[in-house]
Design a protein around this motif. Structure first.
Motif, PDB file in Angstrom:
ATOM      1  N   TYR A   1     -18.958 -47.622 -58.752  1.00  0.00           N
ATOM      2  CA  TYR A   1     -19.073 -48.494 -57.595  1.00  0.00           C
ATOM      3  C   TYR A   1     -17.732 -49.200 -57.410  1.00  0.00           C
ATOM      4  N   THR A   2     -17.221 -49.239 -56.194  1.00  0.00           N
ATOM      5  CA  THR A   2     -15.912 -49.845 -55.972  1.00  0.00           C
ATOM      6  C   THR A   2     -16.024 -51.152 -55.196  1.00  0.00           C
ATOM      7  N   VAL A   3     -15.192 -52.101 -55.574  1.00  0.00           N
ATOM      8  CA  VAL A   3     -15.185 -53.453 -55.004  1.00  0.00           C
ATOM      9  C   VAL A   3     -13.740 -53.843 -54.719  1.00  0.00           C
ATOM     10  N   THR A   4     -13.525 -54.695 -53.745  1.00  0.00           N
ATOM     11  CA  THR A   4     -12.181 -55.204 -53.439  1.00  0.00           C
ATOM     12  C   THR A   4     -11.971 -56.543 -54.123  1.00  0.00           C
ATOM     13  N   VAL A   5     -10.873 -56.648 -54.895  1.00  0.00           N
ATOM     14  CA  VAL A   5     -10.531 -57.914 -55.544  1.00  0.00           C
ATOM     15  C   VAL A   5     -10.061 -58.916 -54.493  1.00  0.00           C
ATOM     16  N   GLU A   6     -10.314 -60.188 -54.724  1.00  0.00           N
ATOM     17  CA  GLU A   6      -9.830 -61.235 -53.823  1.00  0.00           C
ATOM     18  C   GLU A   6      -8.359 -61.511 -54.118  1.00  0.00           C
ATOM     19  N   SER A   7      -7.499 -60.662 -53.567  1.00  0.00           N
ATOM     20  CA  SER A   7      -6.061 -60.792 -53.783  1.00  0.00           C
ATOM     21  C   SER A   7      -5.329 -60.031 -52.687  1.00  0.00           C
ATOM     22  N   ASP A   8      -4.151 -60.529 -52.326  1.00  0.00           N
ATOM     23  CA  ASP A   8      -3.334 -59.842 -51.327  1.00  0.00           C
ATOM     24  C   ASP A   8      -2.850 -58.492 -51.844  1.00  0.00           C
ATOM     25  N   ARG A   9      -2.842 -58.337 -53.169  1.00  0.00           N
ATOM     26  CA  ARG A   9      -2.353 -57.084 -53.769  1.00  0.00           C
ATOM     27  C   ARG A   9      -3.473 -56.094 -54.057  1.00  0.00           C
ATOM     28  N   ALA A  10      -4.691 -56.422 -53.636  1.00  0.00           N
ATOM     29  CA  ALA A  10      -5.848 -55.599 -53.980  1.00  0.00           C
ATOM     30  C   ALA A  10      -5.861 -54.266 -53.247  1.00  0.00           C
ATOM     31  N   LEU A  11      -6.365 -53.249 -53.924  1.00  0.00           N
ATOM     32  CA  LEU A  11      -6.668 -51.977 -53.283  1.00  0.00           C
ATOM     33  C   LEU A  11      -8.046 -52.112 -52.650  1.00  0.00           C
ATOM     34  N   GLN A  12      -8.166 -51.720 -51.396  1.00  0.00           N
ATOM     35  CA  GLN A  12      -9.443 -51.838 -50.699  1.00  0.00           C
ATOM     36  C   GLN A  12     -10.491 -50.911 -51.327  1.00  0.00           C
ATOM     37  N   ALA A  13     -11.721 -51.393 -51.379  1.00  0.00           N
ATOM     38  CA  ALA A  13     -12.801 -50.655 -52.038  1.00  0.00           C
ATOM     39  C   ALA A  13     -13.001 -49.266 -51.436  1.00  0.00           C
ATOM     40  N   LYS A  14     -12.892 -49.155 -50.110  1.00  0.00           N
ATOM     41  CA  LYS A  14     -13.096 -47.851 -49.465  1.00  0.00           C
ATOM     42  C   LYS A  14     -12.000 -46.868 -49.857  1.00  0.00           C
ATOM     43  N   GLU A  15     -10.766 -47.344 -49.885  1.00  0.00           N
ATOM     44  CA  GLU A  15      -9.658 -46.467 -50.271  1.00  0.00           C
ATOM     45  C   GLU A  15      -9.819 -46.004 -51.714  1.00  0.00           C
ATOM     46  N   LEU A  16     -10.262 -46.908 -52.584  1.00  0.00           N
ATOM     47  CA  LEU A  16     -10.485 -46.551 -53.976  1.00  0.00           C
ATOM     48  C   LEU A  16     -11.617 -45.539 -54.102  1.00  0.00           C
ATOM     49  N   ALA A  17     -12.706 -45.772 -53.394  1.00  0.00           N
ATOM     50  CA  ALA A  17     -13.850 -44.848 -53.446  1.00  0.00           C
ATOM     51  C   ALA A  17     -13.472 -43.474 -52.915  1.00  0.00           C
ATOM     52  N   ASP A  18     -12.720 -43.434 -51.832  1.00  0.00           N
ATOM     53  CA  ASP A  18     -12.292 -42.142 -51.266  1.00  0.00           C
ATOM     54  C   ASP A  18     -11.443 -41.368 -52.268  1.00  0.00           C
ATOM     55  N   ALA A  19     -10.528 -42.066 -52.923  1.00  0.00           N
ATOM     56  CA  ALA A  19      -9.652 -41.406 -53.891  1.00  0.00           C
ATOM     57  C   ALA A  19     -10.441 -40.887 -55.088  1.00  0.00           C
ATOM     58  N   ILE A  20     -11.395 -41.696 -55.560  1.00  0.00           N
ATOM     59  CA  ILE A  20     -12.226 -41.280 -56.694  1.00  0.00           C
ATOM     60  C   ILE A  20     -13.116 -40.111 -56.297  1.00  0.00           C
ATOM     61  N   GLY A  21     -13.655 -40.156 -55.072  1.00  0.00           N
ATOM     62  CA  GLY A  21     -14.510 -39.075 -54.588  1.00  0.00           C
ATOM     63  C   GLY A  21     -13.800 -37.743 -54.553  1.00  0.00           C
ATOM     64  N   GLU A  22     -12.511 -37.747 -54.241  1.00  0.00           N
ATOM     65  CA  GLU A  22     -11.733 -36.508 -54.201  1.00  0.00           C
ATOM     66  C   GLU A  22     -11.566 -35.891 -55.583  1.00  0.00           C
ATOM     67  N   LEU A  23     -11.817 -36.689 -56.622  1.00  0.00           N
ATOM     68  CA  LEU A  23     -11.765 -36.174 -57.995  1.00  0.00           C
ATOM     69  C   LEU A  23     -13.091 -35.536 -58.405  1.00  0.00           C
ATOM     70  N   GLY A  24     -14.076 -35.584 -57.503  1.00  0.00           N
ATOM     71  CA  GLY A  24     -15.390 -35.024 -57.810  1.00  0.00           C
ATOM     72  C   GLY A  24     -16.311 -35.985 -58.528  1.00  0.00           C
ATOM     73  N   ILE A  25     -15.962 -37.273 -58.488  1.00  0.00           N
ATOM     74  CA  ILE A  25     -16.774 -38.307 -59.129  1.00  0.00           C
ATOM     75  C   ILE A  25     -17.585 -39.028 -58.052  1.00  0.00           C
ATOM     76  N   ASP A  26     -18.855 -39.269 -58.334  1.00  0.00           N
ATOM     77  CA  ASP A  26     -19.705 -39.991 -57.395  1.00  0.00           C
ATOM     78  C   ASP A  26     -19.205 -41.432 -57.268  1.00  0.00           C
ATOM     79  N   ALA A  27     -18.791 -41.825 -56.066  1.00  0.00           N
ATOM     80  CA  ALA A  27     -18.257 -43.174 -55.842  1.00  0.00           C
ATOM     81  C   ALA A  27     -18.954 -43.812 -54.656  1.00  0.00           C
ATOM     82  N   LYS A  28     -19.263 -45.104 -54.789  1.00  0.00           N
ATOM     83  CA  LYS A  28     -19.943 -45.828 -53.715  1.00  0.00           C
ATOM     84  C   LYS A  28     -19.211 -47.125 -53.417  1.00  0.00           C
ATOM     85  N   VAL A  29     -18.946 -47.354 -52.149  1.00  0.00           N
ATOM     86  CA  VAL A  29     -18.291 -48.587 -51.721  1.00  0.00           C
ATOM     87  C   VAL A  29     -19.305 -49.722 -51.683  1.00  0.00           C
ATOM     88  N   CYS A  30     -18.922 -50.889 -52.221  1.00  0.00           N
ATOM     89  CA  CYS A  30     -19.819 -52.046 -52.234  1.00  0.00           C
ATOM     90  C   CYS A  30     -19.116 -53.266 -51.642  1.00  0.00           C
TER      91      CYS A  30
END
Length: 401
Positions: free
Chosen positions: A338-367
């Motif tokens: 499950y991916t989450v966005t940290v409260e920081s200006d430097r954070a990777l957005q949860a959707k971008e993280l989930a998309d990248a993980i999904g391309e690895l064949g891992i089940d990822a869900k944006v929260c």
């Protein structure tokens, strides 16, 4: 100024300064008339594990002090904090008070300096002032970034012992592009004639550190791993290696510390946010593993502890981290991430993280939040481990509190 105003002002100073941190500290210490001069410093650097080693060393020294007729105080300086800034400065396990932060912060902010301190520089200077005021004898000092140029390397006193816990590829834009280069930067804390303890790391890194020791006439010890019959206050197999570094570091001080002091200190050590189990039923763990080597240590501990089980992970990272490598490491034991966005200006957005993980064949869900992710995971009756940015772990623990 109020405590909140002091913290806000310091926190909004540069994260990385224009000047070398070491040089800023030298100017600060001179302006403050060298508050560190009577402190006995235990200097700890490393890619991973330095916080855990610092916690073990501090706890062992506290146990030895408690058992001794000649009580001494133990200071601890670490970073980053998880919930409250006062976590960075502790004496005998007790955090500096808000009142002391306010008082010392006002003094520091009033200084006229040639070099501009960063937020880290101010907290380090505050720690030295506070430790001097409180008659601290031993200071367990964790580096911030690197070693040679790090702010903690600008103190005027030689450390009693230096420990380098591990070497991995991190902050390559500042520390170097190879393990050897990074080891050389970390080895910059080593001073002539000061004993050095070396944790487990690649041969390439060990060679660099040993050569530095020989160059400066330092005795060095290669730490191993404590036996499984030793009870540790910190979870995870890799903590046995950190505990071994801590034991050798304390022994290098030449104090009358017995095995009972060591065992007590290891068992009572606390390091929030590092493989910290916040609930047994249901099982919920948090860990500030934010680089591949840290995630590898977490993976190995989970696989050993739960050899036939899949884990649901909640992941939140900064955009500059190697998050794909981190996800790949967890893939064999991940039920889903499950991916989450940290409260920081430097954070990777949860959707971008989930998309990248999904391309690895891992089940990822944006929260939408940690709580959203946790609710989804627990509804599936899954073991849950939240990991990634320490700021994220701080948010989680703050929510729990």
């Amino acid at each position: 100024m109020t405590y909140e105003e002091i913290v806000y002002t310091i926190d909004n100073k540069r994260r990385f300064g224009k000047a070398c941190g070491r040089d800023v500290t030298k100017e600060l210490m001179k302006a403050l008339d060298y508050p560190e001069k009577d402190l006995h410093i235990i200097h700890i650097a490393g890619t991973n594990g330095k916080g855990s080693v610092a916690a073990f060393v501090s706890s062992i020294l506290q146990a030895a002090s408690f058992a001794s007729k000649d009580h001494f105080k133990v200071g601890l300086f670490t970073s980053p904090h998880l919930i409250e800034y006062t976590e960075r400065i502790q004496i005998d396990g007790k955090q500096i008070s808000r009142e002391d932060v306010t008082r010392l912060g006002e003094r520091l902010l009033s200084l006229e300096l040639n070099l501009e301190p960063t937020m880290f520089d101010y907290w380090l200077a505050m720690a030295m002032l506070y430790f001097k005021e409180q008659n601290v004898k031993y200071v367990v000092l964790e580096t911030g970034l690197g070693g040679a140029k790090d702010s903690t390397n600008g103190l005027s006193v030689k450390p009693e012992v230096c420990a380098i816990t591990s070497i991995g590829l991190e902050h390559t834009q500042y520390l170097g592009n190879t393990l050897g280069e990074i080891a050389g930067e970390k080895a910059g804390i080593i001073k002539t004639g000061v004993p050095v303890v070396i944790g487990e790391m690649p041969d390439e890194a060990i060679e660099v550190i040993i050569n530095k020791c020989k160059e400066l006439g330092c005795q060095y010890t290669l730490a191993g791993e404590v036996s499984k019959d030793k009870k540790l206050g910190l979870f995870g197999n890799y903590q046995r290696k950190n505990a071994a570094v801590a034991i050798e570091t304390v022994k290098s001080l030449g104090l009358a510390i017995n095995n009972q002091n060591i065992d007590s200190g290891l068992a009572k050590a606390v390091w929030p946010g590092r493989m910290q189990i916040i609930s047994e039923h249901p099982f919920i763990m948090v860990d500030g593993a934010h680089n591949p080597s840290g995630v590898q240590a977490l993976y190995e501990s989970l696989r050993t502890e739960f050899p036939k089980e899949k884990i649901s992970f909640i992941m939140a990272v900064m955009a500059d981290k190697d998050y794909l490598s981190m996800a790949k490491i967890m893939a064999p034991i991940a039920q889903r991430i499950y991916t989450v966005t940290v409260e920081s200006d430097r954070a990777l957005q949860a959707k971008e993280l989930a998309d990248a993980i999904g391309e690895l064949g891992i089940d990822a869900k944006v929260c939408d939040s940690y709580q959203d992710a946790l609710n989804q995971a627990l509804s599936q009756d899954e073991k849950v481990v939240a990991f990634g940015s320490l700021y994220f772990i701080g948010e989680v623990l703050g929510m729990k509190g």
